[in-house]
Design a protein around this motif. Sequence first.
Motif, PDB file in Angstrom:
ATOM      1  N   GLY A 182     -56.723 -16.470 -12.537  1.00  0.00           N
ATOM      2  CA  GLY A 182     -54.877 -16.606 -12.468  1.00  0.00           C
ATOM      3  C   GLY A 182     -54.147 -15.989 -14.181  1.00  0.00           C
ATOM      4  N   ALA A 183     -53.282 -15.599 -13.462  1.00  0.00           N
ATOM      5  CA  ALA A 183     -53.349 -15.226 -15.324  1.00  0.00           C
ATOM      6  C   ALA A 183     -52.485 -15.388 -16.714  1.00  0.00           C
ATOM      7  N   CYS A 184     -52.834 -15.534 -17.329  1.00  0.00           N
ATOM      8  CA  CYS A 184     -53.043 -16.732 -18.179  1.00  0.00           C
ATOM      9  C   CYS A 184     -52.514 -16.625 -19.419  1.00  0.00           C
ATOM     10  N   THR A 185     -52.490 -16.898 -21.100  1.00  0.00           N
ATOM     11  CA  THR A 185     -52.086 -16.871 -22.038  1.00  0.00           C
ATOM     12  C   THR A 185     -53.359 -17.805 -22.969  1.00  0.00           C
ATOM     13  N   LEU A 212     -51.502 -20.970 -18.186  1.00  0.00           N
ATOM     14  CA  LEU A 212     -52.504 -20.484 -16.717  1.00  0.00           C
ATOM     15  C   LEU A 212     -51.489 -20.935 -15.545  1.00  0.00           C
ATOM     16  N   ALA A 213     -51.679 -20.288 -14.775  1.00  0.00           N
ATOM     17  CA  ALA A 213     -50.872 -19.586 -13.778  1.00  0.00           C
ATOM     18  C   ALA A 213     -51.694 -19.445 -12.283  1.00  0.00           C
ATOM     19  N   THR A 214     -51.727 -20.828 -11.791  1.00  0.00           N
ATOM     20  CA  THR A 214     -52.485 -19.780 -11.000  1.00  0.00           C
ATOM     21  C   THR A 214     -52.867 -21.620  -9.315  1.00  0.00           C
ATOM     22  N   GLU A 215     -53.157 -20.896  -8.274  1.00  0.00           N
ATOM     23  CA  GLU A 215     -52.926 -21.593  -7.299  1.00  0.00           C
ATOM     24  C   GLU A 215     -54.727 -22.558  -6.787  1.00  0.00           C
ATOM     25  N   ALA A 216     -54.722 -22.400  -7.480  1.00  0.00           N
ATOM     26  CA  ALA A 216     -56.751 -23.234  -8.056  1.00  0.00           C
ATOM     27  C   ALA A 216     -56.577 -23.919  -8.532  1.00  0.00           C
ATOM     28  N   PRO A 217     -57.024 -25.450  -7.728  1.00  0.00           N
ATOM     29  CA  PRO A 217     -56.319 -27.101  -7.625  1.00  0.00           C
ATOM     30  C   PRO A 217     -57.004 -27.116  -9.369  1.00  0.00           C
ATOM     31  N   ARG A 218     -56.992 -28.101  -9.714  1.00  0.00           N
ATOM     32  CA  ARG A 218     -56.819 -28.922 -11.573  1.00  0.00           C
ATOM     33  C   ARG A 218     -58.449 -28.562 -11.771  1.00  0.00           C
ATOM     34  N   SER A 219     -58.988 -29.220  -9.928  1.00  0.00           N
ATOM     35  CA  SER A 219     -60.889 -29.022 -10.731  1.00  0.00           C
ATOM     36  C   SER A 219     -61.610 -27.583 -10.454  1.00  0.00           C
ATOM     37  N   ALA A 220     -60.881 -26.547  -9.924  1.00  0.00           N
ATOM     38  CA  ALA A 220     -61.185 -25.942 -10.160  1.00  0.00           C
ATOM     39  C   ALA A 220     -61.526 -25.387 -12.349  1.00  0.00           C
ATOM     40  N   ILE A 221     -60.213 -25.981 -12.778  1.00  0.00           N
ATOM     41  CA  ILE A 221     -60.457 -25.782 -13.916  1.00  0.00           C
ATOM     42  C   ILE A 221     -61.380 -26.088 -15.094  1.00  0.00           C
ATOM     43  N   GLU A 222     -61.649 -27.212 -14.584  1.00  0.00           N
ATOM     44  CA  GLU A 222     -62.472 -27.892 -14.682  1.00  0.00           C
ATOM     45  C   GLU A 222     -64.053 -27.844 -14.800  1.00  0.00           C
ATOM     46  N   ASP A 223     -63.742 -27.114 -13.468  1.00  0.00           N
ATOM     47  CA  ASP A 223     -65.632 -26.452 -12.842  1.00  0.00           C
ATOM     48  C   ASP A 223     -65.859 -24.932 -13.712  1.00  0.00           C
ATOM     49  N   VAL A 224     -65.289 -24.294 -14.169  1.00  0.00           N
ATOM     50  CA  VAL A 224     -65.325 -23.969 -15.623  1.00  0.00           C
ATOM     51  C   VAL A 224     -65.879 -24.537 -17.298  1.00  0.00           C
ATOM     52  N   PHE A 225     -65.666 -25.501 -17.122  1.00  0.00           N
ATOM     53  CA  PHE A 225     -66.355 -26.655 -18.410  1.00  0.00           C
ATOM     54  C   PHE A 225     -67.396 -27.616 -18.165  1.00  0.00           C
ATOM     55  N   ILE A 226     -68.468 -26.940 -16.650  1.00  0.00           N
ATOM     56  CA  ILE A 226     -68.226 -27.839 -15.801  1.00  0.00           C
ATOM     57  C   ILE A 226     -69.616 -28.572 -16.761  1.00  0.00           C
ATOM     58  N   PHE A 227     -70.337 -27.298 -18.030  1.00  0.00           N
ATOM     59  CA  PHE A 227     -71.840 -27.807 -18.440  1.00  0.00           C
ATOM     60  C   PHE A 227     -71.772 -28.299 -19.342  1.00  0.00           C
ATOM     61  N   VAL A 228     -70.378 -28.147 -20.069  1.00  0.00           N
ATOM     62  CA  VAL A 228     -69.834 -28.305 -21.914  1.00  0.00           C
ATOM     63  C   VAL A 228     -69.257 -29.630 -21.437  1.00  0.00           C
ATOM     64  N   MET A 229     -69.363 -29.921 -20.272  1.00  0.00           N
ATOM     65  CA  MET A 229     -67.861 -31.370 -20.358  1.00  0.00           C
ATOM     66  C   MET A 229     -68.112 -32.547 -21.183  1.00  0.00           C
ATOM     67  N   ASP A 230     -69.504 -32.939 -21.476  1.00  0.00           N
ATOM     68  CA  ASP A 230     -70.420 -33.970 -22.190  1.00  0.00           C
ATOM     69  C   ASP A 230     -70.041 -33.429 -23.876  1.00  0.00           C
ATOM     70  N   GLU A 231     -70.013 -32.337 -24.691  1.00  0.00           N
ATOM     71  CA  GLU A 231     -69.718 -32.044 -25.426  1.00  0.00           C
ATOM     72  C   GLU A 231     -68.894 -31.760 -25.955  1.00  0.00           C
ATOM     73  N   MET A 232     -67.959 -31.502 -25.314  1.00  0.00           N
ATOM     74  CA  MET A 232     -66.250 -30.986 -26.055  1.00  0.00           C
ATOM     75  C   MET A 232     -65.290 -31.349 -26.412  1.00  0.00           C
ATOM     76  N   GLU A 233     -64.004 -31.167 -26.037  1.00  0.00           N
ATOM     77  CA  GLU A 233     -62.642 -32.402 -26.113  1.00  0.00           C
ATOM     78  C   GLU A 233     -61.703 -31.098 -24.810  1.00  0.00           C
ATOM     79  N   LEU A 234     -61.413 -31.440 -24.460  1.00  0.00           N
ATOM     80  CA  LEU A 234     -60.438 -31.284 -23.291  1.00  0.00           C
ATOM     81  C   LEU A 234     -59.792 -31.761 -22.481  1.00  0.00           C
ATOM     82  N   SER A 235     -58.181 -31.084 -22.242  1.00  0.00           N
ATOM     83  CA  SER A 235     -56.589 -31.684 -21.646  1.00  0.00           C
ATOM     84  C   SER A 235     -56.423 -30.383 -21.346  1.00  0.00           C
ATOM     85  N   VAL A 236     -56.316 -30.840 -19.732  1.00  0.00           N
ATOM     86  CA  VAL A 236     -55.613 -30.085 -18.448  1.00  0.00           C
ATOM     87  C   VAL A 236     -54.764 -30.919 -18.602  1.00  0.00           C
ATOM     88  N   GLU A 237     -53.536 -30.233 -18.327  1.00  0.00           N
ATOM     89  CA  GLU A 237     -52.262 -30.998 -18.520  1.00  0.00           C
ATOM     90  C   GLU A 237     -51.034 -29.650 -17.454  1.00  0.00           C
TER      91      GLU A 237
END
Length: 685
Positions: A182-185, A212-237
């Motif tokens: 979706g559209a994002c800044t 990010l403005a999107t129709e996708a659920p939060r899980s779709a955003i987390e899926d973007v980082f699925i392969f680096v999730m354990d090695e990064m800092e991430l917050s989605v609110e």
Amino acid sequence: MSFPDPIAVFRTEAAELLEQIEAGLLDLNHDLADKEQVDAVFRGLHTLKGSGAMFGFEALAAFTHHCETAFDQVRKGIVPATHDLVTAVLNATDHMRALIETPDGDHGAMSETLLGRLRTAVAAAGLPEAPAPAAAAPATAQDAPVAASGLTTYRIHFSLPVNAMANGTNPVGLLNELRDLGACTIRADRSRVPALDDLVATDLHVCWDIELATEAPRSAIEDVFIFVMDEMELSVEPVGAPEDARAAPAAAAPQAPAREEAIMPAPVASAPPVAATAAPRAAPAPLPEARQAKSAENVRVPAERLDELMDRVGELVIAQSRLSQLANASADLQLRAVSEDVERLSGELRDTMMVLRMVPVAQLFSRFRRLVHDLAIETGKKIELITEGETTEVDKSVVERLADPLVHLVRNSCDHGLETPEERLAQGKPAAGRIFLSARQQAGEVIITIKDDGRGISRDHVRAKAESSGLIAPNAALSDQELLQLIFQPGFSTAQQVTNLSGRGVGMDVVKRTIDALRGTINVVSHTGEGSEISLAIPLTLAIIDGLLVRVGSGRYVIPLSAVEECLELSIEEDMRSRGRSFISLRDSLVPFIRLRDLFMTGTKPDPFQKVVVISTGAERVGLVVDQIIGDHQTVIKGMSKLHHDVATFSGATILGDGGVALILDVGHLVTAGQQQEAQLRAAG
């Protein structure tokens, strides 16, 4: 300093990914409700697609996108997985390998054919038709669809470990995947970037704040980082939720900023204030360093370097043997002490090197799951593959050379051994035939067994075929093992007609030649109506073995210690009494023996007290008469020259401590020769 070719590294990792995907698909085919395997296959396809696009394999990324999309729907529970869908993706993995090996080849027709099968499987499963693959170039924010309603705005903050880019993670790819939602800044946060003098070009210190403005659920955003999730800092609110103290939202910015904004931050003078967020980010978190240390536990080393190191260790063992010989002949106690230290260290280095070359046979067995799956479809049979002992380890060079023989044996069991479901049910057997593939370590050998519960080998058919082919004389007296071993003769086949699987009589010949080259042996057991079992006894390593050094005349020879059962004394009187029959009595059984002095035509008189070394391969035993047993010897095996490749009595040579050469006896050939000699003597008597 030389760096590995990134394309070569990608191909290696892609091959491993495809093996994991294939294994997951085969597991899923047995249990279509296995959510864990669905997730594993999806992650593998997603990684392969992303890595392919990163390294310029555009066709691979586009083709893999179809399979990923289908499994994404299965993963989300929209429809269940089906056997047809699994089979379609399995066939697609073969095409993915071709796209990796020859990315510039003409694969269009095959791609369309496989995609057609995938669409058919998708439609049958109740899925909407698989969408067209993503464009080669990642979509920008302007390209992202924006719905008129139902949008949710998320504030996202993420930072990758310092070594992320050095390990192949591309943050631009992650940002582009977010843009696709979706559209994002996007605003780059440079608060962690060190001073120029302390900056390392390959380190990543930038983190990002996104709205990010999107129709996708939060899980779709987390899926973007699925392969680096354990090695990064991430917050989605979502906007309106309590903000994470680490991830203050970025100031409002125009929709769809230029992509360069995420890569090249604006000059410091025009940067917005970051004081509120700089303080908690001033000291890097310890997690990335721990992850970096964990990733360094495993190192990928080219096989050629291991081979070179093995050669050096072999030369060291020879040098150590020479040093020990000199030290034992010297009265210098300090020299003996140093010799003992070198012997201990070289032995430890040798053992460590042997372990480095060992790989589990699971790497070999995993290939046959797909083979059996395809053979079941091709033959119309129901076949189950059962494996045991996958953790058994063997030298990597042995594993590589065992692949083709095992393929022939498994194909032969599926085609010749197992009956059709109708035949099995008529005989009171389960409709599904079973192939058992097992491995175990025994002394200095690994025993690999291929067993089926099929119809067994017909002795009458084997004998009739052998007689008609001129391999044996009509009504020749053969032991059961000798008769069964005829199936390994060149051109031998009991198939009634030639098919894609068998009938030309070349497969089992390949098995025999390869196992002989590995200094191994083959044992066949078969029971009519119950099935057949073929056991391959292979040395654990082809580089260094423990041997028994013996003397025959003036020459010295090495007998592999793993084949030695016991040693006996043979006096001149007993030797003379055994002339003409060549048998010794060993615990109420007669064992044939070979006089190596006669075989090698030494032209020397026998020693007063000769020795008999009893060797065995499986159930067969034979004695070797030698003049002297010198003792154990750590044997570094050297290959024979091309001029001696047809000398079957010897399997190699080794260099002794005094610089002399000792030939290594081929145990399998000598046992066969002894058994043939026994048969001739029995026939004459």
